[in-house]
Motif scaffolding. Structure first.
Motif, PDB file in Angstrom:
ATOM      1  N   SER A 172       0.927  -1.234   0.030  1.00 60.78           N
ATOM      2  CA  SER A 172      -0.073  -0.033   0.044  1.00 60.78           C
ATOM      3  C   SER A 172       0.843   1.344   0.002  1.00 60.78           C
ATOM      4  CB  SER A 172      -0.767  -0.006   1.152  1.00 60.78           C
ATOM      5  OG  SER A 172      -0.003  -0.025   2.662  1.00 60.78           O
ATOM      6  N   ALA A 173       0.083   2.305  -0.565  1.00 59.90           N
ATOM      7  CA  ALA A 173       1.091   3.651  -0.682  1.00 59.90           C
ATOM      8  C   ALA A 173      -0.036   4.875   0.002  1.00 59.90           C
ATOM      9  CB  ALA A 173       1.624   3.659  -1.913  1.00 59.90           C
ATOM     10  N   GLU A 174       0.799   5.657   0.686  1.00 60.73           N
ATOM     11  CA  GLU A 174      -0.117   6.822   1.147  1.00 60.73           C
ATOM     12  C   GLU A 174       0.786   8.128   0.918  1.00 60.73           C
ATOM     13  OE1 GLU A 174      -1.632   8.809   5.298  1.00 60.73           O
ATOM     14  OE2 GLU A 174      -0.735   6.605   5.149  1.00 60.73           O
ATOM     15  N   PRO A 175       0.455   8.934   0.142  1.00 56.80           N
ATOM     16  CA  PRO A 175       1.069  10.297   0.061  1.00 56.80           C
ATOM     17  C   PRO A 175       0.452  10.967   0.972  1.00 56.80           C
ATOM     18  CG  PRO A 175      -0.445   9.707  -2.048  1.00 56.80           C
ATOM     19  CD  PRO A 175      -0.871   8.734  -0.834  1.00 56.80           C
ATOM     20  N   VAL A 176       1.824  11.642   1.980  1.00 53.30           N
ATOM     21  CA  VAL A 176       1.563  12.624   2.939  1.00 53.30           C
ATOM     22  C   VAL A 176       2.000  13.846   2.481  1.00 53.30           C
ATOM     23  CG1 VAL A 176       2.325  13.081   5.219  1.00 53.30           C
ATOM     24  CG2 VAL A 176       2.213  10.613   4.487  1.00 53.30           C
ATOM     25  N   ILE A 177       1.173  14.779   2.426  1.00 53.81           N
ATOM     26  CA  ILE A 177       1.529  16.084   1.804  1.00 53.81           C
ATOM     27  C   ILE A 177       1.360  17.255   2.950  1.00 53.81           C
ATOM     28  CG2 ILE A 177       0.565  15.374  -0.262  1.00 53.81           C
ATOM     29  CD1 ILE A 177      -1.974  17.037   0.116  1.00 53.81           C
ATOM     30  N   GLY A 178       1.625  18.402   2.661  1.00 53.86           N
ATOM     31  CA  GLY A 178       1.287  19.426   3.281  1.00 53.86           C
ATOM     32  C   GLY A 178       2.789  20.075   3.888  1.00 53.86           C
ATOM     33  N   TYR A 179       3.822  19.554   3.427  1.00 49.90           N
ATOM     34  CA  TYR A 179       5.104  19.984   4.014  1.00 49.90           C
ATOM     35  C   TYR A 179       5.638  21.559   3.725  1.00 49.90           C
ATOM     36  CZ  TYR A 179       6.167  15.584   5.728  1.00 49.90           C
ATOM     37  OH  TYR A 179       5.986  14.151   6.538  1.00 49.90           O
ATOM     38  N   MET A 180       4.836  21.896   2.438  1.00 50.43           N
ATOM     39  CA  MET A 180       5.156  23.237   1.680  1.00 50.43           C
ATOM     40  C   MET A 180       3.777  23.888   1.882  1.00 50.43           C
ATOM     41  SD  MET A 180       7.108  22.346  -1.574  1.00 50.43           S
ATOM     42  CE  MET A 180       7.334  24.141  -1.871  1.00 50.43           C
ATOM     43  N   HIS A 181       2.940  23.865   2.571  1.00 47.26           N
ATOM     44  CA  HIS A 181       1.689  24.504   2.668  1.00 47.26           C
ATOM     45  C   HIS A 181       1.900  25.930   3.128  1.00 47.26           C
ATOM     46  CE1 HIS A 181      -2.594  25.266   3.010  1.00 47.26           C
ATOM     47  NE2 HIS A 181      -2.455  25.585   4.152  1.00 47.26           N
ATOM     48  N   ARG A 182       1.383  26.968   2.340  1.00 49.00           N
ATOM     49  CA  ARG A 182       1.636  28.193   2.538  1.00 49.00           C
ATOM     50  C   ARG A 182       0.437  28.895   2.843  1.00 49.00           C
ATOM     51  NH1 ARG A 182       5.183  28.918  -2.765  1.00 49.00           N
ATOM     52  NH2 ARG A 182       3.580  27.533  -3.087  1.00 49.00           N
ATOM     53  N   GLY A 183      -0.710  28.315   2.908  1.00 45.01           N
ATOM     54  CA  GLY A 183      -2.091  29.046   3.283  1.00 45.01           C
ATOM     55  C   GLY A 183      -2.472  30.005   2.016  1.00 45.01           C
ATOM     56  N   ALA A 184      -2.465  29.724   0.913  1.00 44.99           N
ATOM     57  CA  ALA A 184      -2.632  30.794  -0.162  1.00 44.99           C
ATOM     58  C   ALA A 184      -4.079  30.946  -0.181  1.00 44.99           C
ATOM     59  CB  ALA A 184      -2.110  30.181  -1.685  1.00 44.99           C
ATOM     60  N   GLU A 185      -4.729  29.949   0.115  1.00 44.77           N
ATOM     61  CA  GLU A 185      -6.295  30.186  -0.131  1.00 44.77           C
ATOM     62  C   GLU A 185      -6.888  31.211   0.799  1.00 44.77           C
ATOM     63  OE1 GLU A 185      -8.092  26.550  -0.033  1.00 44.77           O
ATOM     64  OE2 GLU A 185      -7.880  26.193  -2.192  1.00 44.77           O
ATOM     65  N   LYS A 186      -6.044  31.312   2.112  1.00 47.27           N
ATOM     66  CA  LYS A 186      -6.325  32.454   3.112  1.00 47.27           C
ATOM     67  C   LYS A 186      -5.859  33.591   2.830  1.00 47.27           C
ATOM     68  CE  LYS A 186      -8.650  33.074   6.992  1.00 47.27           C
ATOM     69  NZ  LYS A 186     -10.150  32.694   7.009  1.00 47.27           N
TER      70      LYS A 186
END
Length: 387
Positions: free
Chosen positions: A52-66
């Motif tokens: 199984s494989a799980e992509p774990v994201i969010g390390y570069m999250h900059r909150g552009a939408e906010k």
């Protein structure tokens, strides 16, 4: 079945020292040469095969939408420019098209055709990066030198027009930042011809290479059903037989008048090789579209490339959704306005965010050695995932 988490480097546990059968949990990333950026893959392995494989994201999250909610409509172009740093001009388009639709604004014809030209040049720039870097990940270093040489041809003319090499900031609500330099169209035509003349090199060096074909043919097959279920778009979806391209199916800018030139690259195999072939074929067609735009611009009478706007720009109360066919897939902006100078809400639908989710279907059952080939063939930008 127990799981044993194995690290990389000092302090890693040796699975062999544990009694009993175990599945090994291996973290690829978040800093790893195979991941295109700060992305983590959590793999569960049975020997050399991925369970199984799980992509774990969010390390570069900059909150552009906010941040969109705290900037006015001129300032948010800068934020939108940066989430996919290989498609900066295309990212800007979605924002300005959404605001212009809210305002009921008709931009000058020269601006429409220039935007279309620049969007296609930006598409080629994006594709050349992956056309060069994907063989590099599989051990072939030569194509990346050709790709960067070709990219420089286009970078020169884009820099001359906009002043930027990576973040162009050339779109404005109502048109473009400024008119094009004298003689610029001729220099673009020469750059397009130089890049087109180099495309056969990739056919010979890459697609004609038996090692490349052995590593990609039949590897990482994504079915059309899974592509649609996960919202995969762009060349990755079209390589799986999903024949959808906004430029043809819901034309915007000048694409409605370019239908006789526009050719959508589609494959049925859905493997790594098909994804690369779609990318290469699409780059060639974008050069044809750029030539068609140059022909049209050469025949247009001189005129403005933007509209005069009020000092404080406010979108009327309401909502709209503007989507464009970005180089990596569908890019959408859902804009909600309360009549202020800043968006009340601006939701970004980025191509890479949806595309990368398909890894949970692609990787299980494959070998660890094929993981790099599959990951590279997804043609994603981590900033476009994390936003």
């Amino acid at each position: 079945m127990r799981e044993t988490t194995v690290g990389v480097g000092a302090g890693a546990e040796a699975a062999s020292s544990l009694s009993g059968a175990t599945d090994m949990v291996l973290n690829i990333g978040p800093q790893h040469p195979a991941t295109h950026g700060v992305l983590r893959l959590r793999l569960v392995l049975d020997g050399e095969r991925i369970v199984s494989a799980e992509p774990v994201i969010g390390y570069m999250h900059r909150g552009a939408e906010k941040l969109f909610e705290a900037r006015d409509y001129r300032q948010i172009i800068m934020l939108a420019n940066r989430h996919d740093w290989l498609s900066a001009f295309s990212n800007e388009l979605g924002v300005v098209l959404a605001v212009e639709r809210m305002l009921g604004m008709e931009v000058p014809e020269r601006a429409v055709w220039t935007r279309t030209l620049l969007a296609e040049l930006n598409r080629v720039l994006n594709h050349l990066m992956f056309i060069g870097s994907y063989p590099l990940e599989l051990g072939g270093i030569t194509p990346v030198f050709y790709a960067f040489t070709a990219r420089e041809e286009l970078q020169h003319v884009l820099e001359e027009a906009s002043g930027g090499r990576m973040h162009y900031m050339f779109n404005r609500v109502g048109g473009l930042k400024e008119d094009l330099p004298a003689g610029w169209l001729g220099r673009v035509r020469a750059a397009v011809a130089a890049v087109r003349a180099q495309l056969p090199v990739y056919q010979d060096l890459v697609l004609g290479n038996e090692i490349f074909r052995a590593r990609t043919a039949g590897v990482g097959v994504l079915s059309a059903e899974h592509a649609q279920a996960y919202g995969v778009t762009g060349p990755i979806a079209r390589a799986s037989g999903v024949d959808f391209d906004l430029r043809r199916d819901e034309p915007y800018l000048a694409y409605g008048e370019l239908q006789d030139v526009l050719a959508v690259a589609v494959r049925e195999e859905g493997d790594c090789l098909a994804r690369f072939e779609c990318l290469l074929e699409q780059a060639a067609n974008s050069l044809d579209l750029a030539d068609a735009c140059l022909d049209r611009l050469a025949g247009l009478a001189p005129g403005p490339v933007n509209l005069r706007l009020p000092k404080v720009l406010k979108a009327p109360e309401g909502e709209t959704y503007a989507w464009t066919e970005n180089p990596l897939g569908v890019n959408g902006y859902y804009l909600v306005s309360r009549g202020d100078k800043t968006p009340w809400r601006l939701k970004l639908r980025s191509a890479s965010f949806n595309n990368i989710q398909a890894l949970t279907e692609l990787l299980p059952g494959t070998l660890v050695a094929d993981m790099v080939a599959i990951l590279g063939s997804m043609f994603f930008v981590v900033g476009d995932i994390d936003k």
